[in-house]
Write an enzyme that holds these catalytic residues in place. Structure first.
Site, PDB file in Angstrom:
ATOM      1  N   LYS A   1      42.834 -30.055  18.106  1.00 61.27           N
ATOM      2  CA  LYS A   1      43.803 -28.992  18.316  1.00 61.27           C
ATOM      3  C   LYS A   1      45.202 -29.525  18.618  1.00 61.27           C
ATOM      4  CE  LYS A   1      42.388 -25.674  21.023  1.00 61.27           C
ATOM      5  NZ  LYS A   1      42.841 -24.439  20.359  1.00 61.27           N
TER       6      LYS A   1
ATOM      7  N   GLU B   1      22.615 -11.234  15.271  1.00 61.73           N
ATOM      8  CA  GLU B   1      24.057 -10.950  15.113  1.00 61.73           C
ATOM      9  C   GLU B   1      24.468 -10.602  13.682  1.00 61.73           C
ATOM     10  OE1 GLU B   1      26.600 -13.818  17.161  1.00 61.73           O
ATOM     11  OE2 GLU B   1      25.163 -14.054  18.789  1.00 61.73           O
TER      12      GLU B   1
ATOM     13  N   ARG C   1      41.941 -23.180   6.003  1.00 64.23           N
ATOM     14  CA  ARG C   1      41.291 -22.182   6.863  1.00 64.23           C
ATOM     15  C   ARG C   1      42.330 -21.449   7.682  1.00 64.23           C
ATOM     16  NH1 ARG C   1      35.871 -22.386   8.089  1.00 64.23           N
ATOM     17  NH2 ARG C   1      34.761 -23.466   6.420  1.00 64.23           N
TER      18      ARG C   1
ATOM     19  N   ASP D   1      29.107 -15.802  25.887  1.00 61.57           N
ATOM     20  CA  ASP D   1      29.653 -17.019  25.259  1.00 61.57           C
ATOM     21  C   ASP D   1      31.074 -17.286  25.711  1.00 61.57           C
ATOM     22  OD1 ASP D   1      27.391 -17.542  23.655  1.00 61.57           O
ATOM     23  OD2 ASP D   1      28.050 -16.070  22.168  1.00 61.57           O
TER      24      ASP D   1
ATOM     25  N   HIS E   1      26.365 -28.338  12.542  1.00 64.89           N
ATOM     26  CA  HIS E   1      27.515 -28.454  11.645  1.00 64.89           C
ATOM     27  C   HIS E   1      27.145 -29.172  10.352  1.00 64.89           C
ATOM     28  CE1 HIS E   1      30.201 -26.857  14.635  1.00 64.89           C
ATOM     29  NE2 HIS E   1      29.548 -27.571  15.518  1.00 64.89           N
TER      30      HIS E   1
HETATM   31  N1  GLN Z   1      26.679 -16.417  19.912  1.00 63.35           N
HETATM   32  C1  GLN Z   1      27.580 -17.013  18.994  1.00 63.35           C
HETATM   33  C2  GLN Z   1      26.831 -17.418  17.737  1.00 63.35           C
HETATM   34  O1  GLN Z   1      25.723 -17.808  17.826  1.00 63.35           O
HETATM   35  C3  GLN Z   1      28.260 -18.218  19.599  1.00 63.35           C
HETATM   36  C4  GLN Z   1      29.292 -18.801  18.663  1.00 63.35           C
HETATM   37  C5  GLN Z   1      30.107 -19.941  19.242  1.00 63.35           C
HETATM   38  O2  GLN Z   1      29.712 -20.647  20.116  1.00 63.35           O
HETATM   39  N2  GLN Z   1      31.265 -20.177  18.727  1.00 63.35           N
HETATM   40  O3  GLN Z   1      27.340 -17.371  16.638  1.00 63.35           O
END
Ligand code: GLN
Ligand code: ZN
Length: 757
Positions: free
Chosen positions: A112, A486, A517, A601, A696
């Site tokens: 960043k 989600e 991005r 979160d 990732h």
């Molecule tokens: N609960 C979110 C997810 O699983 C957390 C995302 C994050 O940590 N950036 O996507």
């Protein structure tokens, strides 16, 4: 005469033209010539736009195909050896390879840019590092503008900021030790610019707003003494904070001008005016380059006039506080925001209009702008009184918050007993971080619903099927604490912002995050409240399908604040508190509906840290308070989780512990559990889930690998305190990696349970 100046314009294009052009080139759908042409066109458009906005000192070199720090790396020939650069001109393919990686050369690191959400490519040096001018970008763009009849002030990142942001690999060497080898290249760049006709350059040294080491102070003196030999006038740009204890250092550097950020450091003006050298020009960064609000022109003018009175008109420039890279491009393209909201806002183009008007008014030709001053006055007045912004109930509630509202009923050890009795969990309980794959189908269906092509009933039916499939899969895999997946969420902040009062969303308010991005941050314009439950429907539905505990999923107040444009008419802490109260209501509703575990979160908790150490304590105090306010209304038996992504915890451990979450999950697998050390040294008292799967990467980790990570964790954290989970949410992964990886993860956890505790 007082001049108007700009430090940098957003390069992405009002309609994300740069993203389209670069991605087409990367995909192989467009050739290099058309990419270059797109760049040329964007630069020309932006120069002309700035000129017609009335800006007299226009930057060049602020354009970039990826990142301005990477541009410096290319110009200075500091290409890491693995990219096989032969020492000639750094071409665009080598440039992109550094940013994105090539076949056998991993990309350079990214991090960043100060306290923004922009990410730069970290310069990477080695012990034998040499520099040589290897790209003519700065000179080319100066000439390009000149050919269009625009005499620009080229922008470079200063040598000390550049080195300080870099890292030396494979040698215990301070990057600043490379300064002597670096300066000749800077001198050469400056003399080439001068030769091309430039009379001023803007050199950015934002590190001047940080706590500096003696080495950095010395380096600044050495560097600017040397650069003075180039005999070109330097506007030394500082931004993102006040100079504070670096004021004396900054004003005594042999430069022709100094730019200061009067939005982040309004109180530095007096000291700077007093200490500035006799001939030096002062650039007043007075229009906020980091936010979306219309400036209070009358107040700005008073500041400009005080500087003019102290220095004379010739020695004053008016400018945005920093490069406009961090604001969206053009408010005129927002057709869905209502007129009142728009009357309160200004994007890059509008901000330049404000800068120009301030300079012209300071010169005495202000009459023509009476209507703009009136609009600014009107925005100020209506923002003060608008019922859309000010909600007396929200304010009264926030004012009424007591110390007790920040605390759970019992301390962790007692809560822990209740939770064990209430939630039946094995040792090394397994869970995930929340999201499951957001497939093309999920995105398409949501887009169709948003467009109105799909009815709410059909959309809900689709989400129910996805959620149920995910619950069944988790049951089959043998996970202990389930999530609903989600699928109804686009983005972890936007999903909540769309349901909260006080938030607005733009259509085109994109800002660059890194490379191609871009993000479109929500705008928090007013008091925040929650008209109705936001997540209960999906969490309760998922819980109705299974006997396993289903974890409710919320985004925390600090993260929502951090990833939005926030109002500038009250402290950030106050806005954060309001968001916290809205989340608190949601937490209670989730509990009421039978949810026994709730995760809040806070991936952006650490990135909210102020740039100066002296300001940390205050931030940490209200950030921790906000989290606790959101998390603490529940019964002892209800378990609160939090989650944070890749960050250094060492220096903020007491605050992490003060959040008092029953369980924290953190990203650790990429660092091979190294990030866990902070929790060990601190003897973190609550439960913790160090990530064992690097989400990732598309790689499926084996059971053995995850076992090994867990074994490593048990060496330092009492096994009773450990949870087993991936590093982060799974939304960017595909099902074909998720299934086997989670299956291996459950297996790894089970194998641990066999061992004596
Ligand atoms: N609960 C979110 C997810 O699983 C957390 C995302 C994050 O940590 N950036 O996507
Ligand atoms: Zn995460």
């Amino acid at each position: 005469m007082t001049r108007s100046a700009n430090l940098g314009f957003p390069r992405i294009g009002a309609h994300r033209e740069l993203k389209k052009a670069t991605e087409a080139y990367w995909r192989g759908d467009a050739d290099l010539a058309s990419l270059e042409a797109a760049g040329t066109e964007l630069r020309a458009t932006h120069w002309k736009l700035q000129k017609s906005a009335g800006i007299e000192t226009i930057p060049s070199g602020d354009f970039s195909f990826y990142d301005q720090v990477l541009d410096m790396t290319a110009m200075l020939g500091a290409v890491p050896p693995r990219f096989g650069h032969d020492g000639g001109t750094v071409d665009l393919d080598t440039y992109f390879a550094m940013a994105r990686g090539a076949d056998d050369a991993p990309a350079m690191e990214m991090t960043k840019w100060f306290d923004t959400n922009y990410h730069y490519i970290v310069p990477e040096f080695h012990g034998g590092q040499r520099f040589s001018v290897s790209s003519t970008k700065a000179v080319d763009e100066f000439k390009e503008a000149k050919a269009l009849g625009i005499h620009t002030r080229p922008v470079l990142i200063g040598p000390v900021t550049y080195l300080s942001l870099g890292k030396v690999k494979g040698a215990a060497l301070d990057p600043l030790s490379l300064l002597g080898r670096l300066l000749p290249s800077y001198l050469e760049l400056l003399s080439r610019l001068k030769e091309a006709g430039a009379d001023w350059v803007q050199i950015d040294e934002p590190i001047l707003v940080l706590d500096l080491s003696d080495g950095q102070r010395d380096a600044l003196r050495t560097a600017y003494d040397a650069l003075a030999d180039a005999r070109i006038r330097i506007m030394l740009a500082t931004y993102f904070g006040g100079l504070r204890d670096n004021t004396g250092l900054a004003v005594r550097l042999p430069v022709a001008g100094l730019h200061i950020d009067l939005i982040r450091g309004p109180d530095q003006l007096g000291a700077v005016l007093q200490e500035l050298g006799r001939e030096q020009i002062l650039s007043l960064g007075i229009v906020d380059g980091r936010n979306v609000w219309r400036a209070d022109l009358a107040a700005c003018l008073t500041t400009v006039e005080s500087a003019v009175a102290a220095l004379d008109a010739e020695r004053v420039q008016v400018a945005p506080s920093c490069s406009l890279l961090h604001t969206p491009v053009d408010l005129d393209n927002e057709t869905r925001l209502d007129e009142e909201l728009k009357s309160w806002m200004a994007f890059a183009k509008q901000k330049l209009g404000e800068v120009a008007i301030l300079a012209q008014t300071a010169r005495g030709d202000g009459d023509a702008f009476a209507s703009t001053f009136a609009a600014s006055e009107n925005a100020k007045d209506t923002r003060k009184s608008s019922p859309r912004i000010h909600d007396p109930d929200v304010k009264a509630r926030a004012d009424g918050v007591t110390e007790a509202d920040h605390s759970r009923q019992s301390p962790f050890p007692a809560r822990h007993e209740f939770q064990r009795a209430h939630i039946d969990l094995p040792p090394f309980p397994t869970t995930t971080i929340g999201s499951f794959p957001q497939t093309g189908e999920v995105r398409k269906t949501r887009a169709a619903f948003k467009r109105g092509d799909l009815g709410e009933a059909e959309y809900d039916a689709f989400l129910q099927i996805e959620t149920e499939k995910t619950i069944r899969l988790q049951e089959k895999l043998g996970l202990d604490v389930l999530v609903h997946g989600e699928f109804e969420r686009n983005d972890m902040v936007e999903y909540f912002g769309e349901q909260l009062r006080g938030f607005a969303f733009t259509q085109n308010g994109w800002v660059q995050s890194y490379g191609s991005r871009y993000v479109k941050p929500p705008v928090i314009f007013g008091d925040v409240s929650r008209p109705q439950p936001m997540t209960v429907k999906w969490s309760a539905y998922a819980q109705s399908l299974t006997d396993h505990p289903v974890k409710g999923m919320l985004t925390g107040p600090v993260t929502m604040l951090q990833w939005s444009f926030v109002r500038d008419d009250q402290p950030r802490s106050e806005t954060c508190k309001q968001i916290a109260l809205a989340i608190r209501d949601e937490v209670l509703d989730l509990e009421q509906s039978g949810i026994r575990i709730i995760q809040i979160d806070e991936p952006a908790f650490r990135e909210g840290l102020p740039l100066r150490r002296a300001d940390w304590e205050e931030y940490l105090r209200w950030a921790v308070d906000s989290f606790r306010l959101a998390a603490s209304p529940v019964a002892d038996a209800t378990q609160i989780h939090t989650h944070m992504c890749y960050s250094e915890f060492n220096d903020i451990m007491p605050s992490i512990a003060a959040l008092d979450a029953d369980v924290i999950s953190i990203e650790t697998s990429r660092s091979d559990m190294e990030l866990l050390d902070a929790f060990v040294d601190f003897e973190y008292p609550n439960e913790i889930g160090p990530g064992v799967w690097d989400i990732h990467s598309p790689r499926v980790p084996s059971t053995q690998e995850m076992q090994a990570l867990l074994a490593k964790a048990t060496k330092v954290i009492p096994p009773k305190q450990l949870w087993v989970n991936p590093d982060c949410g799974l939304k960017t992964r595909g099902w074909k990696e998720v299934e086997p990886s989670l299956s291996h993860m459950v297996e790894a956890a089970r194998s641990m349970r066999g061992a004596p505790m």
